[in-house]
Design an enzyme around this catalytic site. Structure first.
Site, short mmCIF file in Angstrom:
data_model
loop_
_atom_site.label_atom_id
_atom_site.label_comp_id
_atom_site.label_asym_id
_atom_site.label_seq_id
_atom_site.Cartn_x
_atom_site.Cartn_y
_atom_site.Cartn_z
N GLY A 67 -3.99 -10.63 -2.27
CA GLY A 67 -5.32 -11.21 -2.47
C GLY A 67 -5.46 -12.34 -1.48
O GLY A 67 -5.19 -12.16 -0.30
N GLU A 68 -5.81 -13.49 -1.97
CA GLU A 68 -5.94 -14.67 -1.09
C GLU A 68 -5.04 -15.74 -1.68
O GLU A 68 -5.30 -16.24 -2.79
CB GLU A 68 -7.40 -15.11 -1.05
CG GLU A 68 -7.68 -16.20 -0.06
CD GLU A 68 -7.26 -15.85 1.37
OE1 GLU A 68 -7.47 -14.70 1.82
OE2 GLU A 68 -6.68 -16.73 2.03
N SER A 69 -3.98 -16.09 -0.95
CA SER A 69 -2.96 -16.97 -1.54
C SER A 69 -3.52 -18.34 -1.90
O SER A 69 -3.12 -18.93 -2.91
CB SER A 69 -1.76 -17.10 -0.61
OG SER A 69 -2.17 -17.50 0.67
N CYS A 80 2.33 -9.46 -0.26
CA CYS A 80 1.39 -10.10 0.66
C CYS A 80 1.07 -11.52 0.20
O CYS A 80 1.93 -12.40 0.30
CB CYS A 80 0.17 -9.21 0.83
SG CYS A 80 -0.70 -9.55 2.37
N ARG A 138 1.35 -17.15 7.36
CA ARG A 138 0.17 -16.42 6.89
C ARG A 138 -0.61 -15.83 8.06
O ARG A 138 -0.62 -16.38 9.16
CB ARG A 138 -0.77 -17.36 6.12
CG ARG A 138 -0.18 -17.89 4.84
CD ARG A 138 -1.17 -18.82 4.16
NE ARG A 138 -2.38 -18.14 3.79
CZ ARG A 138 -3.58 -18.74 3.75
NH1 ARG A 138 -3.71 -20.01 4.06
NH2 ARG A 138 -4.63 -18.05 3.41
N ILE A 154 -2.54 -5.97 5.63
CA ILE A 154 -3.93 -6.48 5.66
C ILE A 154 -3.87 -7.99 5.75
O ILE A 154 -3.50 -8.65 4.78
CB ILE A 154 -4.68 -6.05 4.37
CG1 ILE A 154 -4.63 -4.53 4.20
CG2 ILE A 154 -6.11 -6.56 4.41
CD1 ILE A 154 -5.09 -4.05 2.83
N ARG A 155 -4.19 -8.54 6.88
CA ARG A 155 -4.04 -10.00 7.10
C ARG A 155 -2.71 -10.48 6.51
O ARG A 155 -2.63 -11.45 5.76
CB ARG A 155 -5.21 -10.77 6.49
CG ARG A 155 -6.49 -10.63 7.31
CD ARG A 155 -7.47 -11.76 7.07
NE ARG A 155 -7.75 -11.95 5.68
CZ ARG A 155 -7.66 -13.10 5.03
NH1 ARG A 155 -7.31 -14.19 5.66
NH2 ARG A 155 -7.95 -13.17 3.78
N HIS A 172 1.47 -3.54 1.16
CA HIS A 172 0.83 -3.22 -0.13
C HIS A 172 1.14 -1.80 -0.59
O HIS A 172 0.28 -0.92 -0.46
CB HIS A 172 -0.69 -3.31 0.03
CG HIS A 172 -1.23 -4.67 0.24
ND1 HIS A 172 -1.56 -5.50 -0.79
CD2 HIS A 172 -1.50 -5.34 1.38
CE1 HIS A 172 -2.02 -6.65 -0.31
NE2 HIS A 172 -2.00 -6.58 1.01
N GLU A 202 0.95 -0.70 -3.44
CA GLU A 202 0.01 -0.35 -4.52
C GLU A 202 -1.26 0.28 -3.98
O GLU A 202 -2.07 0.81 -4.74
CB GLU A 202 -0.30 -1.60 -5.37
CG GLU A 202 -1.20 -2.65 -4.73
CD GLU A 202 -0.51 -3.53 -3.69
OE1 GLU A 202 0.66 -3.25 -3.34
OE2 GLU A 202 -1.16 -4.47 -3.19
N1 GLN Z 1 -4.10 -13.41 4.26
C1 GLN Z 1 -3.95 -13.52 2.84
C2 GLN Z 1 -3.40 -14.88 2.46
O1 GLN Z 1 -3.01 -15.62 3.27
C3 GLN Z 1 -3.04 -12.44 2.29
C4 GLN Z 1 -3.68 -11.10 2.45
C5 GLN Z 1 -3.28 -10.08 1.46
O2 GLN Z 1 -2.75 -10.38 0.39
N2 GLN Z 1 -3.58 -8.86 1.78
O3 GLN Z 1 -3.35 -15.18 1.33
#
Ligand code: GLN
Length: 196
Positions: free
Chosen positions: A50-52, A82, A109, A138-139, A175, A177
Site C-alpha cells: 500500500g503506502e507505507s 512492499c 523506498r 509496484i513502486r 506482491h 498476493e
Molecule cells: N511505494 C510505496 C511506499 O513507499 C510501496 C508500494 C507498494 O506497497 N506497492 O510505501
C-alpha cells in the site's frame, strides 16, 4: 490434514483483501486486524502493500505500532510485502515517522522509480520448489543492506535483493498476493504452523 493456522492481515490500508484470498488458498484461516485486541490468538501476521507513510500514520492512530512490535518480539511470524517490508525495516531512511522497525534490513523506498516504471520478473525464491515465481514490483523498495542474521531468499536478475528472512520475519519487495500462485503464502503459512 493439519489444522488451519489463524493468520491476521493488517487491514488499515492497501491490498489486504488479496492477501486474505491467497492465505485461504494456502491453507490458513484469516482474520482482519484493525485493533490491538485482534492480535490475540493469531499465529501469523501479514502487513500488506500500500503506502507505507499512510499505514505508519494509521498504525499510530489505531494504537497498533507498539502492540504489533511486542507480538513480533515474542516470536509472532510476520511477513511484510512492499510497503509492509518498509514498515518492518529497522532502517527506512525515507520514511517520515517511527514505525514497527524490527527487522535488521535497510530499505530504499520507490527504488525502481515511479508507478509507471512498475514491472514483473520471474525469480527463484529459496524454499519454493518448481517453476520460478512471478515477482510484481509496484513502486517497490530495494532491500539495500541486510544484517548478519538475515538470509537472502530472492534477488532480481540485476542483483537487487527482493526477498529476505530473519528468524520469524519475512519481507518481500514484491506482491505474490496479486498473482494466483499461492506458493509464497504457503511458505509463510508453514512458518506460522511452528508458532502457537
Ligand atoms: N511505494 C510505496 C511506499 O513507499 C510501496 C508500494 C507498494 O506497497 N506497492 O510505501
Amino acid at each position: 490434514m493439519s489444522k488451519r493456522p489463524l493468520v491476521g492481515v493488517l487491514a488499515l490500508q492497501g491490498d489486504f483483501r488479496e492477501h486474505a484470498t491467497s492465505l485461504s488458498e494456502a491453507g490458513a484461516e484469516v482474520t482482519e486486524i484493525r485493533h490491538a485486541e485482534n492480535l490475540k490468538n493469531i499465529q501469523g501476521l501479514i502487513i500488506p502493500g500500500g503506502e507505507s507513510t499512510a499505514i505508519a500514520r494509521l498504525l499510530i492512530a489505531y494504537n497498533l505500532t507498539d502492540p504489533i512490535r511486542r507480538h513480533i518480539e515474542q516470536g509472532l511470524p510476520t511477513w511484510g510485502t512492499c510497503a509492509g517490508a518498509i514498515l518492518l525495516a529497522k532502517n527506512a531512511p525515507d520514511l517520515d515517522r517511527p514505525t514497527i522497525s524490527v527487522m535488521n534490513i535497510t530499505v530504499q523506498r520507490n527504488a525502481f522509480g515511479p508507478q509507471i516504471n512498475s514491472f514483473e520478473e520471474n525469480i527463484y525464491v529459496n524454499g519454493i520448489s518448481g517453476l520460478p515465481i512471478k515477482a510484481i514490483l509496484i513502486r517497490a523498495p530495494i532491500i539495500s543492506d541486510t544484517g548478519p542474521e538475515v538470509s537472502i531468499l530472492g534477488k532480481l536478475s540485476d542483483g537487487s535483493i527482493v526477498a529476505v528472512k530473519e528468524n520469524n520475519l519475512l519481507a518481500t519487495s514484491f506482491h505474490p498476493e496479486l498473482t494466483n500462485d499461492s506458493r509464497m503464502h504457503g511458505l509463510f503459512v508453514d512458518m506460522t504452523r511452528q508458532y502457537s
